[in-house]
Each structure stands twice: as C-alpha cells, then as structure tokens.
Design a protein around this motif. Structure first.
Motif, PDB file in Angstrom:
ATOM      1  N   ARG A   1      36.814  20.448  25.666  1.00  0.00           N
ATOM      2  CA  ARG A   1      37.169  20.627  24.254  1.00  0.00           C
ATOM      3  C   ARG A   1      36.433  21.828  23.664  1.00  0.00           C
ATOM      4  NH1 ARG A   1      36.074  15.870  22.601  1.00  0.00           N
ATOM      5  NH2 ARG A   1      33.905  16.356  22.196  1.00  0.00           N
ATOM      6  N   LEU A   2      35.158  21.951  23.993  1.00  0.00           N
ATOM      7  CA  LEU A   2      34.354  23.069  23.504  1.00  0.00           C
ATOM      8  C   LEU A   2      34.895  24.398  24.030  1.00  0.00           C
ATOM      9  CD1 LEU A   2      31.781  23.215  21.749  1.00  0.00           C
ATOM     10  CD2 LEU A   2      30.468  23.275  23.865  1.00  0.00           C
ATOM     11  N   ASP A   3      35.249  24.435  25.295  1.00  0.00           N
ATOM     12  CA  ASP A   3      35.796  25.640  25.909  1.00  0.00           C
ATOM     13  C   ASP A   3      37.080  26.075  25.209  1.00  0.00           C
ATOM     14  OD1 ASP A   3      35.713  27.451  28.510  1.00  0.00           O
ATOM     15  OD2 ASP A   3      37.782  26.759  28.274  1.00  0.00           O
ATOM     16  N   THR A   4      37.976  25.145  24.983  1.00  0.00           N
ATOM     17  CA  THR A   4      39.245  25.453  24.323  1.00  0.00           C
ATOM     18  C   THR A   4      39.002  26.013  22.925  1.00  0.00           C
ATOM     19  OG1 THR A   4      40.420  23.761  25.583  1.00  0.00           O
ATOM     20  CG2 THR A   4      41.423  24.460  23.504  1.00  0.00           C
ATOM     21  N   ALA A   5      38.129  25.370  22.169  1.00  0.00           N
ATOM     22  CA  ALA A   5      37.838  25.817  20.800  1.00  0.00           C
ATOM     23  C   ALA A   5      37.170  27.187  20.785  1.00  0.00           C
ATOM     24  CB  ALA A   5      36.955  24.786  20.095  1.00  0.00           C
ATOM     25  N   HIS A   6      36.229  27.414  21.695  1.00  0.00           N
ATOM     26  CA  HIS A   6      35.524  28.695  21.716  1.00  0.00           C
ATOM     27  C   HIS A   6      36.437  29.844  22.134  1.00  0.00           C
ATOM     28  CE1 HIS A   6      31.948  26.539  20.810  1.00  0.00           C
ATOM     29  NE2 HIS A   6      31.197  27.614  20.956  1.00  0.00           N
TER      30      HIS A   6
ATOM     31  N   VAL B   1      23.985  24.789  25.167  1.00  0.00           N
ATOM     32  CA  VAL B   1      25.079  24.495  24.243  1.00  0.00           C
ATOM     33  C   VAL B   1      24.507  24.226  22.850  1.00  0.00           C
ATOM     34  CG1 VAL B   1      26.887  22.824  23.666  1.00  0.00           C
ATOM     35  CG2 VAL B   1      26.692  23.694  26.004  1.00  0.00           C
ATOM     36  N   ARG B   2      23.435  23.454  22.781  1.00  0.00           N
ATOM     37  CA  ARG B   2      22.810  23.149  21.485  1.00  0.00           C
ATOM     38  C   ARG B   2      22.335  24.431  20.801  1.00  0.00           C
ATOM     39  NH1 ARG B   2      21.469  18.781  19.397  1.00  0.00           N
ATOM     40  NH2 ARG B   2      21.629  17.633  21.341  1.00  0.00           N
ATOM     41  N   ALA B   3      21.630  25.283  21.517  1.00  0.00           N
ATOM     42  CA  ALA B   3      21.133  26.532  20.924  1.00  0.00           C
ATOM     43  C   ALA B   3      22.301  27.388  20.448  1.00  0.00           C
ATOM     44  CB  ALA B   3      20.289  27.300  21.942  1.00  0.00           C
TER      45      ALA B   3
ATOM     46  N   PRO C   1      30.689  31.221  30.469  1.00  0.00           N
ATOM     47  CA  PRO C   1      30.313  31.005  31.878  1.00  0.00           C
ATOM     48  C   PRO C   1      29.568  29.684  32.104  1.00  0.00           C
ATOM     49  CG  PRO C   1      29.820  33.251  31.218  1.00  0.00           C
ATOM     50  CD  PRO C   1      30.201  32.507  29.966  1.00  0.00           C
ATOM     51  N   VAL C   2      28.828  29.228  31.115  1.00  0.00           N
ATOM     52  CA  VAL C   2      28.153  27.922  31.223  1.00  0.00           C
ATOM     53  C   VAL C   2      29.216  26.835  31.280  1.00  0.00           C
ATOM     54  CG1 VAL C   2      26.636  26.279  30.056  1.00  0.00           C
ATOM     55  CG2 VAL C   2      26.080  28.716  30.023  1.00  0.00           C
ATOM     56  N   LEU C   3      30.162  26.899  30.373  1.00  0.00           N
ATOM     57  CA  LEU C   3      31.216  25.885  30.343  1.00  0.00           C
ATOM     58  C   LEU C   3      32.057  25.919  31.608  1.00  0.00           C
ATOM     59  CD1 LEU C   3      32.299  26.295  26.606  1.00  0.00           C
ATOM     60  CD2 LEU C   3      30.653  24.669  27.581  1.00  0.00           C
ATOM     61  N   ASP C   4      32.247  27.103  32.169  1.00  0.00           N
ATOM     62  CA  ASP C   4      33.009  27.229  33.414  1.00  0.00           C
ATOM     63  C   ASP C   4      32.332  26.524  34.590  1.00  0.00           C
ATOM     64  OD1 ASP C   4      34.957  28.737  32.130  1.00  0.00           O
ATOM     65  OD2 ASP C   4      34.156  30.663  32.812  1.00  0.00           O
TER      66      ASP C   4
ATOM     67  N   TRP D   1      30.918  14.417  29.979  1.00  0.00           N
ATOM     68  CA  TRP D   1      30.556  15.830  29.938  1.00  0.00           C
ATOM     69  C   TRP D   1      31.766  16.714  30.174  1.00  0.00           C
ATOM     70  CZ3 TRP D   1      27.287  19.709  29.017  1.00  0.00           C
ATOM     71  CH2 TRP D   1      26.042  19.363  28.501  1.00  0.00           C
ATOM     72  N   LEU D   2      32.610  16.319  31.098  1.00  0.00           N
ATOM     73  CA  LEU D   2      33.813  17.101  31.392  1.00  0.00           C
ATOM     74  C   LEU D   2      34.723  17.169  30.171  1.00  0.00           C
ATOM     75  CD1 LEU D   2      34.491  15.769  34.993  1.00  0.00           C
ATOM     76  CD2 LEU D   2      33.644  18.050  34.368  1.00  0.00           C
ATOM     77  N   THR D   3      34.893  16.056  29.484  1.00  0.00           N
ATOM     78  CA  THR D   3      35.731  16.016  28.285  1.00  0.00           C
ATOM     79  C   THR D   3      35.117  16.854  27.165  1.00  0.00           C
ATOM     80  OG1 THR D   3      36.545  13.820  28.863  1.00  0.00           O
ATOM     81  CG2 THR D   3      36.734  14.468  26.550  1.00  0.00           C
TER      82      THR D   3
END
Length: 141
Positions: free
Chosen positions: A27-32, A87-89, A7-10, A21-23
């Motif tokens: 990428r993070l969303d796809t991988a997760h 995201v870091r945590a 939901p954060v990435l959304d 940030w969008l990029t």
C-alpha cells in the motif's frame, strides 16, 4: 524522498513472509509512486528542472546507500526492524515537509499534494505503530 524509500519497499517481498508487512508496504509503495508521479507532473507544469536538487544528499528520512546495503543483507525480523526505522523516519520527514508546504505554499496543487502527504503519512505512521507492536509481540523484539 520517495525515490530513496522505494528500493527499501522493493526488498520487502524477498526479505520477509509476514503478510501484514507485505500488505503494509504494498500500500505504501503504491501511494508513494502515485505521489512521485504527481510531484513530477507538477514540476513539469511549473517548468522546474527535472534534476533532483537533493541527489547525493543524506537528509532526514532518506535511506543512504550504506543503509540500503545493510537491509539487503538482513531478513525476517531483523529486516523488519531496520525497514521499520527507515519507513518511520521517511514518513515523519514527509509529514514535516508537507506541513510546512501547507502553511507556506501558494500553489493550490502543491498544497493539495502536501495535504494528502500529511494525511496519508499520519495514517501510515499509525498503521506502522500497530504493525511494530504486533510484530514485537509475535517475534519478541
């Protein structure tokens, strides 16, 4: 954990126009989402319950409902600062859990997933560090 970060990435595309940030978050969303599908498939293969044993728990790296509400009310640099912290945590905790699975895991598919989580999580943390430095310089955090 991934379910709580999604939901954060959304929110990113509606809270910032920063292309870096969008990029990064795309990428993070796809991988997760891919890791989540793999984890669910492995759980099904092992005959494990489909319920999340951590549902409702506030654990390291998991965004709470209150934190998500605060993110929804922020935008621009303020949003990016808060999202970066979450995201870091999340990445740091995922690396800890993945490392533990690498050391103690017995099933090759789960240790392979753990290895991937550690490798990609470490790379994403490095990218986040660069992104935070660039953003701080550009926006005077």
């Amino acid at each position: 954990m991934n379910e709580r970060l999604l939901p954060v990435l959304d929110l990113v595309s509606s809270r910032t126009a920063d292309s870096a940030w969008l990029t990064f978050t795309a990428r993070l969303d796809t991988a997760h989402r891919a890791d989540l599908r793999t984890a669910r498939r492995l759980l099904a293969e092992f005959g494990a319950p489909t319920t999340n044993p951590h549902e409702g728990h506030d654990m390291p790296g998991m965004v709470t409902d209150e934190e998500l509400a605060a993110l929804r009310s922020a935008s621009g640099a303020a949003f990016q600062r808060r999202a970066s912290q979450h995201v870091r945590a999340h990445l740091e905790q995922a690396i800890r859990i993945g490392s533990a699975e690498q050391r103690a895991g017995v099933h090759p598919a789960t240790t392979a997933l753990a290895t991937k989580v550690v490798r990609t999580g470490s790379a994403e943390l490095t990218r986040l560090d660069r992104l935070d430095r660039t953003t701080a310089v550009n926006r005077d955090w």
